[in-house]
Design an enzyme around this catalytic site. Structure first.
Site, PDB file in Angstrom:
ATOM      1  N   GLU A   1       0.743  -1.226   0.056  1.00  0.00           N
ATOM      2  CA  GLU A   1      -0.064  -0.035  -0.026  1.00  0.00           C
ATOM      3  C   GLU A   1       0.988   1.235   0.055  1.00  0.00           C
ATOM      4  O   GLU A   1       1.674   1.406   0.929  1.00  0.00           O
ATOM      5  CB  GLU A   1      -0.806  -0.019   1.306  1.00  0.00           C
ATOM      6  N   CYS A   2       0.668   2.172  -0.853  1.00  0.00           N
ATOM      7  CA  CYS A   2       1.290   3.512  -0.983  1.00  0.00           C
ATOM      8  C   CYS A   2       2.903   3.224  -1.169  1.00  0.00           C
ATOM      9  O   CYS A   2       3.410   2.848  -1.877  1.00  0.00           O
ATOM     10  CB  CYS A   2       0.750   4.317   0.112  1.00  0.00           C
ATOM     11  N   GLY A   3       3.481   3.367   0.344  1.00  0.00           N
ATOM     12  CA  GLY A   3       4.937   3.276   0.310  1.00  0.00           C
ATOM     13  C   GLY A   3       5.322   1.919  -0.023  1.00  0.00           C
ATOM     14  O   GLY A   3       6.360   1.582  -0.655  1.00  0.00           O
TER      15      GLY A   3
ATOM     16  N   PHE B   1       3.762  -0.103  -2.065  1.00  0.00           N
ATOM     17  CA  PHE B   1       3.707   0.104  -3.577  1.00  0.00           C
ATOM     18  C   PHE B   1       4.933   0.319  -4.236  1.00  0.00           C
ATOM     19  O   PHE B   1       5.510  -0.118  -5.286  1.00  0.00           O
ATOM     20  CB  PHE B   1       2.449   0.826  -3.960  1.00  0.00           C
TER      21      PHE B   1
ATOM     22  N   SER C   1      -0.954  -0.824  -4.884  1.00  0.00           N
ATOM     23  CA  SER C   1      -1.441   0.476  -5.328  1.00  0.00           C
ATOM     24  C   SER C   1      -0.900   1.800  -4.488  1.00  0.00           C
ATOM     25  O   SER C   1      -0.591   1.425  -3.107  1.00  0.00           O
ATOM     26  CB  SER C   1      -2.872   0.623  -5.756  1.00  0.00           C
TER      27      SER C   1
END
Length: 447
Positions: free
Chosen positions: A336-338, A340, A437
């Protein structure tokens, strides 16, 4: 299964700490109240309205227990009630810190806009309104009047003034507000030395502040000197109903390897509570310490955080990167985010230097080319994976400054919409057993 709490049930009363806008000093007031009430021996719990990873970690440091997020937009009503009950279990008083301004939210559905006012109305929690009166005095009464009258189901119980310059300044604002029938329960002076340090995603993480214990002591003393703590405590009301709910997300495995250190720390407490309540075991490991995901786990989760600040160390963490690639050959890995960003081919840091990442997905990201992405998101999954089955819908958010510098050729993970339903298009990527993502998942939506 229902969310489980390690604390005994207690009929906690609630109080929302709200303000007219961001930057008013809510976090400082919240921490001062938590530290002062705990010093008094009050069993106090905490929660944060809306999506936020950083403030709840400060709450937890002040009270010694988790502070979950309560999000009326992203959480189905049953999950919202269950999470509130978990936050309040074993407490006499639950303080809930508002995000942004008290009534700020998103989406068209009344009562499900993600605002702290939604929570106050749903649970009957009164509001302590914090007003930053720098640059004004009697005019603060007009703001207080407007907030008190704005929503019939939201009751402003009292006011605290912030950034007060002098006794004359305090008296001018306090007298005008008291004339409305609103009690003023204290005034905090201007004091730059109690400001919490910030960076691009908000406050510097609580875990990184070695001075935090001393700061909490100072804030407790500040509250005791300048606030009517008895009146504030007595103003709490409403109730936290007992509620049961399924986990916000199904556990991605029976034994889940979760990256956890200064680069990977953005994982919502209600998600972990739901996974544990469903019988999953959580095993943490530190990529910054060059640790690979434990091999006896059957899935791996890389949360968000600040990999852009540690890109060089992550690139040099050969054991971590090799272990992650080996893990992904047979078991799912989600970022997730970081997380990703770390699953991609490379990460460009603020100075423009490119660092090799895990290479499990085909994209590359850049923190040198910064652009803020912020807002609620609804995600429809395009394939089965750790987040759920194809076609299922989740709600969550994005908040990042990094950008995709090379999209690669992986098929997307999900189709995104914003809180108003506007189509944002495909997002994220999936390849083999790896997926990720920039989207932070808060809850699977009820069908």
């Amino acid at each position: 299964m229902s969310l489980a709490s390690p604390f005994p049930p207690m009929a906690a009363r609630g109080l929302v700490i709200g303000a007219a806008r961001s930057g008013s000093g809510k976090s400082t007031l919240m921490l001062a109240l938590l530290a002062a009430l705990r010093r008094r021996g009050v069993a106090v719990g905490a929660a944060k309205s809306g999506p936020d990873y950083i403030d709840p970690a400060f709450h937890s440091a002040a009270i010694g227990r988790p502070s979950p997020n309560l999000d009326s937009w992203a959480m189905p009503p049953g999950l919202l009630g269950a999470t509130a009950a978990t936050a309040a279990a074993g407490c006499e008083l639950l303080l809930v810190e508002s995000a942004m301004g008290l009534f700020d939210g998103a989406g068209p559905e009344a009562g499900r806009q993600g605002s702290a006012a939604d929570l106050a109305a749903r649970f009957g929690w009164p509001v302590l309104l914090l007003l930053d009166i720098s640059g004004q005095a009697q005019s603060a009464a007009a703001i207080a009047r407007g907030f008190a009258a704005h929503h019939p189901a939201v009751r402003v119980a009292g006011v605290v003034l912030n950034r007060v310059g002098s006794e004359r300044h305090r008296r001018g604002a306090a007298d005008a507000i008291a004339a409305l029938g609103l009690p003023v329960w204290g005034a905090l002076p201007r004091d730059a030395t109690i400001a919490l340090p910030e960076r691009h995603l908000g406050l510097v993480q609580a875990r990184e502040l070695g001075t935090l214990p001393a700061l909490l002591e100072r804030l407790a003393a500040l509250a005791e000197a300048h606030l009517d703590l008895d009146a504030i405590q007595a103003a709490a009301g409403g109730a936290v109903p007992g509620a049961a709910a399924r986990p916000a997300l199904p556990p991605p495995g029976q034994r889940v390897a979760v990256a956890e250190d200064a680069a990977f720390s953005f994982l919502y407490p209600h998600l972990l509570a739901g996974w544990r309540g469903a019988g999953a075991e959580i095993r943490t490991f530190s990529p910054l310490a060059d640790e690979a995901p434990p091999d006896d786990c059957d899935s791996c989760w890389l949360p968000g955080g600040y990999p852009e600040l540690h890109a060089g160390r992550l690139a040099a963490a050969a054991r971590f990167r090799a272990g992650l690639r080996s893990f992904a050959e047979t078991r799912p890995v989600h970022g997730e985010c970081g997380g990703f960003m770390v699953l991609g081919q490379g990460l460009e840091d603020a100075g423009g230097e490119r660092h090799a990442m895990a290479g499990l997905l085909g994209h590359a990201t850049s923190f040198a080319r910064r652009r803020m992405n912020l807002g609620y998101r609804e995600a429809r999954l395009l394939a089965d994976g750790p987040l759920g089955h194809a076609g299922q819908v989740l709600r969550g958010h994005e908040f990042h400054y990094a950008s995709v510098s090379d999209p690669g050729t992986d098929p997307p993970l999900a189709e995104l919409r914003d809180a108003q339903g506007a189509v944002l298009g495909p997002a994220g990527g999936r390849r083999g057993r790896a997926s990720g993502s920039f989207f932070h998942a808060i809850a699977l939506q009820e069908s």
